[in-house]
Write a protein that holds these residues in place. Structure first.
Motif, PDB file in Angstrom:
ATOM      1  N   THR A 249       0.859  -1.184   0.000  1.00 38.26           N
ATOM      2  CA  THR A 249       0.000   0.000   0.000  1.00 38.26           C
ATOM      3  C   THR A 249       0.892   1.229   0.000  1.00 38.26           C
ATOM      4  OG1 THR A 249      -1.701  -1.169   1.265  1.00 38.26           O
ATOM      5  CG2 THR A 249      -1.836   1.230   1.199  1.00 38.26           C
ATOM      6  N   PHE A 250       0.857   1.979  -1.094  1.00 34.95           N
ATOM      7  CA  PHE A 250       1.741   3.139  -1.180  1.00 34.95           C
ATOM      8  C   PHE A 250       1.156   4.173  -2.134  1.00 34.95           C
ATOM      9  CE2 PHE A 250       3.137   0.118  -4.379  1.00 34.95           C
ATOM     10  CZ  PHE A 250       3.336   0.884  -5.503  1.00 34.95           C
ATOM     11  N   LYS A 251       1.764   5.338  -2.138  1.00 33.43           N
ATOM     12  CA  LYS A 251       1.323   6.408  -3.029  1.00 33.43           C
ATOM     13  C   LYS A 251       2.538   7.076  -3.650  1.00 33.43           C
ATOM     14  CE  LYS A 251       0.939   9.681   0.834  1.00 33.43           C
ATOM     15  NZ  LYS A 251       0.005  10.592   1.562  1.00 33.43           N
ATOM     16  N   ILE A 252       2.309   7.676  -4.817  1.00 37.58           N
ATOM     17  CA  ILE A 252       3.334   8.438  -5.523  1.00 37.58           C
ATOM     18  C   ILE A 252       2.904   9.898  -5.504  1.00 37.58           C
ATOM     19  CG2 ILE A 252       4.554   8.758  -7.700  1.00 37.58           C
ATOM     20  CD1 ILE A 252       3.915   5.841  -8.370  1.00 37.58           C
ATOM     21  N   VAL A 253       3.776  10.767  -5.020  1.00 37.43           N
ATOM     22  CA  VAL A 253       3.457  12.194  -4.937  1.00 37.43           C
ATOM     23  C   VAL A 253       4.549  12.987  -5.645  1.00 37.43           C
ATOM     24  CG1 VAL A 253       2.199  11.930  -2.771  1.00 37.43           C
ATOM     25  CG2 VAL A 253       4.638  12.451  -2.704  1.00 37.43           C
ATOM     26  N   ASP A 254       4.226  14.220  -6.048  1.00 39.31           N
ATOM     27  CA  ASP A 254       5.242  15.081  -6.644  1.00 39.31           C
ATOM     28  C   ASP A 254       5.970  15.846  -5.544  1.00 39.31           C
ATOM     29  OD1 ASP A 254       3.582  17.173  -5.878  1.00 39.31           O
ATOM     30  OD2 ASP A 254       2.906  17.650  -7.902  1.00 39.31           O
ATOM     31  N   LYS A 255       6.852  16.742  -5.929  1.00 37.02           N
ATOM     32  CA  LYS A 255       7.681  17.432  -4.936  1.00 37.02           C
ATOM     33  C   LYS A 255       6.868  18.367  -4.043  1.00 37.02           C
ATOM     34  CE  LYS A 255       9.089  21.235  -8.001  1.00 37.02           C
ATOM     35  NZ  LYS A 255      10.261  21.940  -8.586  1.00 37.02           N
ATOM     36  N   PHE A 256       5.648  18.694  -4.458  1.00 35.35           N
ATOM     37  CA  PHE A 256       4.779  19.538  -3.642  1.00 35.35           C
ATOM     38  C   PHE A 256       3.833  18.711  -2.768  1.00 35.35           C
ATOM     39  CE2 PHE A 256       5.665  22.000  -7.548  1.00 35.35           C
ATOM     40  CZ  PHE A 256       6.378  23.053  -6.980  1.00 35.35           C
ATOM     41  N   GLY A 257       3.940  17.393  -2.855  1.00 34.57           N
ATOM     42  CA  GLY A 257       3.084  16.527  -2.069  1.00 34.57           C
ATOM     43  C   GLY A 257       1.752  16.216  -2.718  1.00 34.57           C
ATOM     44  N   ARG A 258       1.571  16.654  -3.968  1.00 26.54           N
ATOM     45  CA  ARG A 258       0.314  16.380  -4.673  1.00 26.54           C
ATOM     46  C   ARG A 258       0.291  14.934  -5.145  1.00 26.54           C
ATOM     47  NH1 ARG A 258       0.772  21.677  -8.437  1.00 26.54           N
ATOM     48  NH2 ARG A 258       2.637  20.464  -8.988  1.00 26.54           N
ATOM     49  N   LEU A 259      -0.877  14.295  -4.992  1.00 24.55           N
ATOM     50  CA  LEU A 259      -1.007  12.881  -5.326  1.00 24.55           C
ATOM     51  C   LEU A 259      -0.928  12.650  -6.831  1.00 24.55           C
ATOM     52  CD1 LEU A 259      -1.560  10.067  -4.077  1.00 24.55           C
ATOM     53  CD2 LEU A 259      -3.991  10.479  -4.514  1.00 24.55           C
ATOM     54  N   ILE A 260      -0.097  11.692  -7.232  1.00 20.12           N
ATOM     55  CA  ILE A 260       0.034  11.282  -8.628  1.00 20.12           C
ATOM     56  C   ILE A 260      -0.672   9.945  -8.853  1.00 20.12           C
ATOM     57  CG2 ILE A 260       1.649  10.658 -10.449  1.00 20.12           C
ATOM     58  CD1 ILE A 260       1.701  13.610  -9.719  1.00 20.12           C
ATOM     59  N   ALA A 261      -0.441   9.001  -7.941  1.00 19.97           N
ATOM     60  CA  ALA A 261      -1.066   7.679  -8.038  1.00 19.97           C
ATOM     61  C   ALA A 261      -1.061   7.036  -6.657  1.00 19.97           C
ATOM     62  CB  ALA A 261      -0.328   6.796  -9.036  1.00 19.97           C
ATOM     63  N   GLU A 262      -1.970   6.079  -6.466  1.00 20.49           N
ATOM     64  CA  GLU A 262      -2.059   5.380  -5.189  1.00 20.49           C
ATOM     65  C   GLU A 262      -2.370   3.906  -5.427  1.00 20.49           C
ATOM     66  OE1 GLU A 262      -3.923   6.176  -0.754  1.00 20.49           O
ATOM     67  OE2 GLU A 262      -4.923   7.030  -2.504  1.00 20.49           O
ATOM     68  N   VAL A 263      -1.722   3.036  -4.665  1.00 19.17           N
ATOM     69  CA  VAL A 263      -1.906   1.594  -4.787  1.00 19.17           C
ATOM     70  C   VAL A 263      -2.375   1.032  -3.448  1.00 19.17           C
ATOM     71  CG1 VAL A 263      -0.784  -0.608  -5.271  1.00 19.17           C
ATOM     72  CG2 VAL A 263      -0.129   1.428  -6.568  1.00 19.17           C
ATOM     73  N   LYS A 264      -3.439   0.225  -3.489  1.00 23.34           N
ATOM     74  CA  LYS A 264      -3.981  -0.396  -2.281  1.00 23.34           C
ATOM     75  C   LYS A 264      -4.391  -1.837  -2.597  1.00 23.34           C
ATOM     76  CE  LYS A 264      -5.974   3.843  -0.306  1.00 23.34           C
ATOM     77  NZ  LYS A 264      -7.227   4.490   0.180  1.00 23.34           N
ATOM     78  N   ARG A 265      -4.644  -2.604  -1.559  1.00 26.56           N
ATOM     79  CA  ARG A 265      -5.247  -3.921  -1.737  1.00 26.56           C
ATOM     80  C   ARG A 265      -6.618  -3.740  -2.380  1.00 26.56           C
ATOM     81  NH1 ARG A 265      -4.005  -7.619   2.487  1.00 26.56           N
ATOM     82  NH2 ARG A 265      -5.807  -8.857   1.794  1.00 26.56           N
ATOM     83  N   LYS A 266      -6.917  -4.549  -3.388  1.00 30.46           N
ATOM     84  CA  LYS A 266      -8.213  -4.430  -4.040  1.00 30.46           C
ATOM     85  C   LYS A 266      -9.290  -5.136  -3.231  1.00 30.46           C
ATOM     86  CE  LYS A 266     -10.776  -4.902  -8.306  1.00 30.46           C
ATOM     87  NZ  LYS A 266     -10.755  -5.075  -9.762  1.00 30.46           N
ATOM     88  N   GLN A 267     -10.470  -4.524  -3.209  1.00 29.72           N
ATOM     89  CA  GLN A 267     -11.619  -5.107  -2.523  1.00 29.72           C
ATOM     90  C   GLN A 267     -12.762  -5.314  -3.502  1.00 29.72           C
ATOM     91  OE1 GLN A 267     -12.522  -2.425   0.731  1.00 29.72           O
ATOM     92  NE2 GLN A 267     -11.079  -3.455   2.091  1.00 29.72           N
ATOM     93  N   SER A 268     -13.571  -6.305  -3.230  1.00 29.41           N
ATOM     94  CA  SER A 268     -14.761  -6.545  -4.048  1.00 29.41           C
ATOM     95  C   SER A 268     -15.814  -5.487  -3.723  1.00 29.41           C
ATOM     96  CB  SER A 268     -15.312  -7.941  -3.758  1.00 29.41           C
ATOM     97  OG  SER A 268     -15.827  -8.003  -2.433  1.00 29.41           O
TER      98      SER A 268
END
Length: 204
Positions: A147-166
Motif C-alpha cells: 500500500t503506497f502512493k506516488i506524490v510530486d515534490k509539492f506533495g500532490r497525489l500522482i497515483a495510489e496503490v492499495k489492496r483491491k476489494q470486491s
C-alpha cells in the motif's frame, strides 16, 4: 474465490497512455506465463494492458514492462555507482529492448525516512527530452509495502496503490492490488515506477 476483475478480460492491443480523468487499474501479482514471476495489469474495462514476465527469476537486475502482445514499453535495469544502488527505466520507441543509447525516462533510488520505519523511494522523471526533470516520491502507507502512493515534490497525489476489494468490501488477497492514477499522467510511466518499487521490496 472472488474474481480478480469482475468483467471478462478482453485483449487491448494499444494501451491508452493518458486520459483526462482518473483511471483505476487492477494489478495481479502473477505472470501470464505459468510458474513465472511478474504481474498482469487490467484496465477498468477488464482488458489486459500491461504485463511483466520474469520467468523463474525474482528480483531480477533487468525487467521489461510490456503490453499484452509483448511489445517492450520500458527496459528497467538495476545499477550501482560506488555504494549507491538505483534503478533506471528506458522508454522503448520501437517495442524492443532499449540499449541505453539515450537518457533514461526515470531513475529511482531507495531512501529512508527520519524515523526509519516506512519504505521511501525518490524518483527523477524526464517526461520529455527537452523538458526539465520532475521529482516524485514513493511513500509506503502504515509500513505496508503493498500500500503506497506516488506524490510530486509539492506533495500532490500522482497515483495510489492499495489492496483491491470486491464490491462487498472483501479483500481479494495480497497479490491483487488496485492502482488509481490521477488525470493527465502517463500510465505506463507510473507502471514503470510500480515495477521498480515492487522489485525493491522483493514483490516481483
Amino acid at each position: 474465490m472472488a474474481k480478480i476483475h469482475p468483467q471478462v478480460p478482453h485483449a487491448s492491443l494499444v494501451p491508452v497512455p493518458f486520459t483526462s480523468k482518473q483511471e483505476t487499474f487492477t494489478i495481479w501479482m502473477k505472470s501470464l506465463i505459468l510458474s513465472s514471476k511478474g504481474c498482469t495489469v487490467f484496465d477498468s474495462n477488464g482488458q489486459i494492458v500491461y504485463r511483466v514476465d520474469n520467468y523463474n527469476c525474482k528480483c531480477s537486475d533487468e525487467v521489461y514492462l510490456m503490453d499484452l502482445t509483448g511489445k517492450v514499453l520500458f527496459t528497467i535495469r538495476r545499477k550501482k555507482f560506488k555504494l549507491v544502488r538505483f534503478w533506471e527505466g528506458y522508454r522503448s520507441s520501437d517495442g524492443t529492448v532499449n540499449d541505453e543509447d539515450k537518457r533514461p525516462a526515470f531513475r529511482v533510488r531507495k531512501s529512508f525516512g527520519i524515523l526509519g520505519g516506512d519504505s521511501l523511494c525518490d524518483a527523477i522523471v524526464w517526461l520529455d527530452k527537452d523538458q526539465q526533470c520532475h521529482y516524485y516520491r514513493i511513500e509506503s502507507c502504515a509500513g505496508k509495502s503493498s500500500t503506497f502512493k506516488i506524490v510530486d515534490k509539492f506533495g500532490r497525489l500522482i497515483a495510489e496503490v492499495k489492496r483491491k476489494q470486491s464490491k462487498c468490501g472483501i479483500s481479494l488477497g495480497e497479490d491483487v492490488l488496485a492502482m488509481v492514477v490521477e488525470p493527465h499522467i502517463d500510465h505506463s510511466l507510473i507502471m514503470g515506477l510500480f515495477v521498480v518499487y515492487s522489485l525493491i521490496n522483493c514483490k516481483m
